[in-house]
Design an enzyme around this catalytic site. Sequence first.
Site, PDB file in Angstrom:
ATOM      1  CD  GLU A   1      62.075  25.828  76.617  1.00 32.48           C
ATOM      2  OE1 GLU A   1      61.736  25.909  75.422  1.00 32.48           O
ATOM      3  OE2 GLU A   1      63.225  26.077  77.011  1.00 32.48           O
TER       4      GLU A   1
ATOM      5  CG  ASP B   1      59.851  30.447  76.033  1.00 29.94           C
ATOM      6  OD1 ASP B   1      60.039  30.244  77.249  1.00 29.94           O
ATOM      7  OD2 ASP B   1      60.734  30.883  75.269  1.00 29.94           O
TER       8      ASP B   1
END
Length: 403
Positions: A113, A16
Amino acid sequence: MIESRPKKGRIIFHIDMNSFFASVEQAHDPSLKGKPVAVAGNPKERKGIVVTCSYEARAHGVYTTMPVWEARRKCPELIVIPPDHNRYRDASDAMFSLLRTYTELVEPVSIDEGYLDVSDVEWPGTAVELAEEMQRRILTELDLPCSIGIAPNKFLAKTASDMKKPMGITILRKRDVPAVLWPLPVIEMHGIGKSTEEKLRSLKIETIGDLAAAEEGFLKEHLGKRGIHLKRRANGTDSRAVDPESVHERKSVGGSVTLPVDETDPAELKKTLRRLAEKVAGRLDRRELAGDLVTIQIRDADWVNHSRSRTLTNAIFTADAIYREAELLFDRHYGGQPVRLLGVTIGRVIDRSETTEQLSIFNYEKHAKEEPVLKMIGELEEKFGKGTVTRGISGPKSGGRQG
């Protein structure tokens, strides 16, 4: 092979990127590093909404979706930059290309992500050391920070990556779930939104532990198959594989209607589009899905099909959003011919838990329209206290159906 690899099961990473748009801007212009930076629309006119902001800006209370005028009030030294989507896409491509040097089992979820299955990666060290290597390379080669979650499945890896930001690496094992997740309120569980939280609370299910312990039959009765799915997640179970092709193979949810007459009135046709948008939104909602490809189908009186599509930056699922995009396609491409059938489809659908709205150059203007109202609310709260004014919600019209 990774040291200390479990004999059974997988090793899944969730990557992320931290404050992605703002971090890309700081990498592009190093003079911005260490300074409060916000990416937002129309910064010169003080209009628009904060798309994302650096951690230095967050320290001053600035956050995503905040109106620019309010962000500058909280942080007078805030540097506001207009979005550059091509720059962000290039950075995203570079990040995923770097990750694919370790394994082909890379599944992008959004621009910033994705998941990796590193179970079979040839690596002399531990999984944590591999994550540290990836994190270090992304930082040194791309000048971008990220957090990494390590777990035996996608759900736990995603949950882990959210636990420490920025530049965090977190391991979440299934045996950790009772101590780490169960005491938390259900809204903290990845994949549960406000409406699902309210439904669960009405069933006296307040915590993730309550959900994990609930009877499957009870959950299925009140929530359908999704209830069983959520119970499994609450217990740390997720059998989904990391699928590099999923971005290309997403299914679709749609609806169509054959009209009783060959219709030429645009107003009547748009009423039909609205009804179709509501029908499709209902189907998406029941399955907790969202999609970023909108297609309309127009079949004329000669039964010739005409399809037009539009790919969006963010996945959508509400009736208003679906209708807005369908109407745009209709206005652009309808030529006045008699219409026998209309259809609306949302394609490339994914589980709604896999996506959150990422404000971008394509949708900040929608939020900017709320700015006068937000400014008024801000002024009232400053005078009378936080929470003085709250937003209302639209209720169903008389005789209407609640979705």
